[in-house]
Design an enzyme around this catalytic site. Structure first.
Site, PDB file in Angstrom:
ATOM      1  N   ASN A  10       0.863  -1.190   0.000  1.00  0.00           N
ATOM      2  CA  ASN A  10       0.000   0.000   0.000  1.00  0.00           C
ATOM      3  C   ASN A  10       0.896   1.236   0.000  1.00  0.00           C
ATOM      4  OD1 ASN A  10      -1.866   2.018   0.481  1.00  0.00           O
ATOM      5  ND2 ASN A  10      -2.125   1.514   2.659  1.00  0.00           N
ATOM      6  N   TRP A  11       0.973   1.884  -1.158  1.00  0.00           N
ATOM      7  CA  TRP A  11       1.884   3.037  -1.283  1.00  0.00           C
ATOM      8  C   TRP A  11       1.345   4.287  -0.600  1.00  0.00           C
ATOM      9  CZ3 TRP A  11       3.685   3.041  -7.147  1.00  0.00           C
ATOM     10  CH2 TRP A  11       4.422   1.869  -7.382  1.00  0.00           C
ATOM     11  N   LYS A  12       0.087   4.290  -0.238  1.00  0.00           N
ATOM     12  CA  LYS A  12      -0.567   5.485   0.321  1.00  0.00           C
ATOM     13  C   LYS A  12      -0.356   6.685  -0.618  1.00  0.00           C
ATOM     14  CE  LYS A  12       0.319   3.566   4.837  1.00  0.00           C
ATOM     15  NZ  LYS A  12       0.082   3.710   6.242  1.00  0.00           N
ATOM     16  N   HIS A 102      -9.415   1.304   4.744  1.00  0.00           N
ATOM     17  CA  HIS A 102      -8.144   1.449   5.463  1.00  0.00           C
ATOM     18  C   HIS A 102      -8.375   2.353   6.676  1.00  0.00           C
ATOM     19  CE1 HIS A 102      -4.020   2.558   6.397  1.00  0.00           C
ATOM     20  NE2 HIS A 102      -3.657   1.469   5.746  1.00  0.00           N
ATOM     21  N   GLU A 104      -6.840   4.752   7.762  1.00  0.00           N
ATOM     22  CA  GLU A 104      -6.656   6.184   7.482  1.00  0.00           C
ATOM     23  C   GLU A 104      -7.903   6.778   6.820  1.00  0.00           C
ATOM     24  OE1 GLU A 104      -2.920   5.611   5.475  1.00  0.00           O
ATOM     25  OE2 GLU A 104      -2.032   5.046   7.397  1.00  0.00           O
ATOM     26  N   GLU A 174      -5.428  -5.012  10.503  1.00  0.00           N
ATOM     27  CA  GLU A 174      -4.363  -4.043  10.744  1.00  0.00           C
ATOM     28  C   GLU A 174      -4.608  -3.301  12.057  1.00  0.00           C
ATOM     29  OE1 GLU A 174      -2.387  -2.789   6.809  1.00  0.00           O
ATOM     30  OE2 GLU A 174      -4.109  -1.516   7.113  1.00  0.00           O
ATOM     31  N   GLY A 180       2.603   2.062  10.631  1.00  0.00           N
ATOM     32  CA  GLY A 180       3.557   3.155  10.450  1.00  0.00           C
ATOM     33  C   GLY A 180       4.275   3.559  11.723  1.00  0.00           C
ATOM     34  N   SER A 220       3.544  -2.430  10.125  1.00  0.00           N
ATOM     35  CA  SER A 220       5.009  -2.452  10.245  1.00  0.00           C
ATOM     36  C   SER A 220       5.633  -3.791   9.841  1.00  0.00           C
ATOM     37  CB  SER A 220       5.434  -2.052  11.660  1.00  0.00           C
ATOM     38  OG  SER A 220       4.970  -0.739  11.946  1.00  0.00           O
ATOM     39  N   GLY A 241       2.840  -1.166   4.219  1.00  0.00           N
ATOM     40  CA  GLY A 241       2.906   0.254   3.892  1.00  0.00           C
ATOM     41  C   GLY A 241       4.339   0.670   3.580  1.00  0.00           C
ATOM     42  N   GLY A 242       4.997   1.285   4.565  1.00  0.00           N
ATOM     43  CA  GLY A 242       6.331   1.874   4.381  1.00  0.00           C
ATOM     44  C   GLY A 242       7.323   0.977   3.648  1.00  0.00           C
TER      45      GLY A 242
HETATM   46  C1  PEP Z   1      -0.608   0.103   5.857  1.00  0.00           C
HETATM   47  O1  PEP Z   1      -0.480   1.153   5.277  1.00  0.00           O
HETATM   48  O2  PEP Z   1      -1.625  -0.565   5.650  1.00  0.00           O
HETATM   49  C2  PEP Z   1       0.459  -0.349   6.761  1.00  0.00           C
HETATM   50  C3  PEP Z   1       0.321  -1.501   7.364  1.00  0.00           C
HETATM   51  O3  PEP Z   1       1.545   0.486   6.917  1.00  0.00           O
HETATM   52  P1  PEP Z   1       2.979   0.113   7.567  1.00  0.00           P
HETATM   53  O4  PEP Z   1       3.415  -1.206   6.956  1.00  0.00           O
HETATM   54  O5  PEP Z   1       3.873   1.240   7.192  1.00  0.00           O
HETATM   55  O6  PEP Z   1       2.766  -0.044   9.032  1.00  0.00           O
END
Ligand code: PEP
Length: 258
Positions: A10-12, A102, A104, A174, A180, A220, A241-242
């Protein structure tokens, strides 16, 4: 029943269309170098709307096996919905997946599990596979009511779907406190909730549906912890994500089986 794990990046709101093309190209080269077998572990990138066309062009031109999708979709078909993107627009661009709900989007756009379920239904009607997100905030985890809370979200999200639709969907668990933050749920924490989700789906639908549904963990995830998380029986992949913004790191996650 064997479920093919799905690693979805997930590039956000990161990377413009040129940067997107560069990252997908590098990811593809890296996975080819590592001789990755996509039939063992699927890889997908979940990109900003403005990147989808360039990703599609590259994936099709180079016959890549990387799949791609969007980070949200509208419940409406067309019309006066400024800023929204329809399922038809996503299927026209060859998307396979769409992330819905998500945390967010729930936090900054007030999305409810009911709306998330409607988006998932809309996606499935159009032939897209929804990745439906759920997960608890830290206060709920601290209160010890996280399993009950997440199962409530799941029940609401799935209430308008048929067993057949659920079987081809993906649920991403999640925990918000792990997104993050660098704070990872332990593999046992992930299994506790992912296992409870599968049991709930068997109760709501049937065992075959629960066995077919893929449940991801997200929060993470990186190459250093993916193996232990994936060793859990009810974890069928990760929403990343990251760590998905770096081709080498995401490729290591995708190839966790070695
Ligand atoms: C996400 O954006 O769904 C996520 C899990 O981010 P991260 O891996 O950065 O925690």
């Amino acid at each position: 029943m064997a479920r093919t794990p799905l690693m979805a990046g997930n590039w956000k709101m990161n990377l413009d269309h040129l940067e997107a093309a560069a990252l997908v190209q590098k990811l593809d080269w890296t996975l080819k170098d590592l001789k990755h077998d996509f039939s063992r572990v699927e890889a997908a990138v979940i990109v900003p709307f403005t990147d989808i066309r360039s990703v599609q062009t590259l994936v099709e031109a180079d016959e890549m096996k990387i799949k791609y999708g969007a980070q949200d979709v509208s419940v409406h078909d067309a019309g006066a919905y400024t800023g929204e993107i329809s399922t038809a627009m996503l299927t026209a661009l060859g998307c396979t997946y769409v992330v819905v709900g998500h945390s967010e989007r729930r936090e900054y756009h007030g999305e409810t599990s009911q709306l998330v379920g409607q988006k998932a239904k809309k996606a499935l009607d159009a032939g897209l596979l929804p990745i439906m997100c759920c997960g608890e905030a830290l206060e709920i985890r601290k209160a010890g009511t996280h399993v009950q809370y997440v199962l409530g979200q799941v029940e609401e999200m799935l209430s308008g779907l048929t067993a057949e639709e659920v079987a081809k969907s993906v649920i991403a668990y999640e925990p918000i406190w792990a997104i993050g933050t660098g704070e990872v749920a332990t593999p046992e924490n992930a299994q506790e909730v992912c296992g409870a989700i599968r049991t709930k789906v068997a109760e709501l639908f049937d065992r075959a549906t629960a066995d077919a549904l893929r449940i991801q963990y997200g929060g993470s995830v990186k190459s250093a912890n993916v193996k232990d998380i994936m060793a859990q029986p009810d974890v069928d992949g990760a929403l990343v994500g990251g760590a998905s913004l770096k081709a080498d790191e995401f490729a290591k996650i995708v190839t966790y089986l070695g």
